[in-house]
Scaffold this motif. Structure first.
Motif, PDB file in Angstrom:
ATOM      1  N   TRP A 152       0.837  -1.198   0.000  1.00 46.45           N
ATOM      2  CA  TRP A 152       0.000   0.000   0.000  1.00 46.45           C
ATOM      3  C   TRP A 152       0.873   1.250   0.000  1.00 46.45           C
ATOM      4  CZ3 TRP A 152      -5.266   0.235  -0.350  1.00 46.45           C
ATOM      5  CH2 TRP A 152      -5.968  -0.961  -0.152  1.00 46.45           C
ATOM      6  N   GLY A 153       0.400   2.277  -0.672  1.00 42.50           N
ATOM      7  CA  GLY A 153       1.054   3.567  -0.618  1.00 42.50           C
ATOM      8  C   GLY A 153       0.618   4.330   0.616  1.00 42.50           C
ATOM      9  N   GLN A 154       1.251   5.498   0.829  1.00 43.91           N
ATOM     10  CA  GLN A 154       0.966   6.306   2.010  1.00 43.91           C
ATOM     11  C   GLN A 154      -0.299   7.126   1.856  1.00 43.91           C
ATOM     12  OE1 GLN A 154       2.516   6.132   4.798  1.00 43.91           O
ATOM     13  NE2 GLN A 154       4.646   5.590   4.467  1.00 43.91           N
ATOM     14  N   GLY A 155      -0.750   7.316   0.658  1.00 42.25           N
ATOM     15  CA  GLY A 155      -1.968   8.082   0.428  1.00 42.25           C
ATOM     16  C   GLY A 155      -1.686   9.502  -0.017  1.00 42.25           C
ATOM     17  N   THR A 156      -2.585  10.037  -0.824  1.00 43.16           N
ATOM     18  CA  THR A 156      -2.499  11.423  -1.268  1.00 43.16           C
ATOM     19  C   THR A 156      -3.883  12.059  -1.160  1.00 43.16           C
ATOM     20  OG1 THR A 156      -1.786  12.886  -3.080  1.00 43.16           O
ATOM     21  CG2 THR A 156      -2.858  10.839  -3.721  1.00 43.16           C
ATOM     22  N   GLN A 157      -3.907  13.279  -0.638  1.00 46.30           N
ATOM     23  CA  GLN A 157      -5.189  13.941  -0.384  1.00 46.30           C
ATOM     24  C   GLN A 157      -5.741  14.561  -1.656  1.00 46.30           C
ATOM     25  OE1 GLN A 157      -7.035  14.322   2.652  1.00 46.30           O
ATOM     26  NE2 GLN A 157      -8.589  15.144   1.234  1.00 46.30           N
TER      27      GLN A 157
END
Length: 122
Positions: free
Chosen positions: A112-117
Motif C-alpha cells: 500500500w502507498g501512504q496516500g495522497t489527499q
C-alpha cells in the motif's frame, strides 16, 4: 523492500480534473493487479478502480465514466485520471499493488502507498 509512492493529489474545484500517479520501486520481479482506493473522513476505505497486468479494468459505480485507470508495466506505474470531479470525491486516495513478487519463486505480498489527499471544493 517494495514501496509505492503516490503523487498528483491536491485541491480542485468541482468539475475540474486531477491525475494521480503511483510508482512502485524496490526489489520487484512482478506485480499482478494495481488499483486505487479512497477513504473519506469517518468512512471505510473503498475501491475506486483496479487494473490487471493484462489491462482489464473495473471501476466503482460512483466513478464510472469520469475516472480512467491506466498502467505502464515497464515503469511499474499506475495512473488515475479523474475528470468531472465532485465534492463527494474528496478523500485520501491510496494506491495498492496486489500479488507483488521479488523473485519468480518468492511468496507474493500486497503493498500500500501512504496516500495522497484529493479535495474537491463546491
Amino acid at each position: 523492500q517494495a514501496q509505492l509512492v503516490e503523487s498528483g493529489g491536491g485541491l480542485v474545484q468541482a468539475g475540474g480534473s486531477l491525475r494521480l500517479a503511483c510508482a512502485a520501486s524496490g526489489s520487484i520481479f512482478s506485480i499482478n493487479a494495481m488499483g486505487w482506493y479512497r477513504q473519506a473522513p469517518g468512512m471505510q476505505r473503498e475501491s475506486v478502480a483496479r487494473i490487471t497486468k493484462g489491462g482489464s479494468t473495473n471501476y466503482a459505480d460512483s466513478v464510472k465514466g469520469r475516472f480512467t485507470i491506466s498502467r505502464d508495466n515497464t515503469k511499474n506505474t499506475v495512473y488515475l485520471q479523474m475528470n468531472s470531479l465532485k465534492p463527494e470525491d474528496t478523500a485520501v486516495y491510496y494506491c495498492n499493488a496486489e500479488h507483488v513478487k521479488k523473485t519468480y519463486w518468492g511468496a507474493p505480498f500486497d503493498v500500500w502507498g501512504q496516500g495522497t489527499q484529493v479535495t474537491v471544493s463546491s
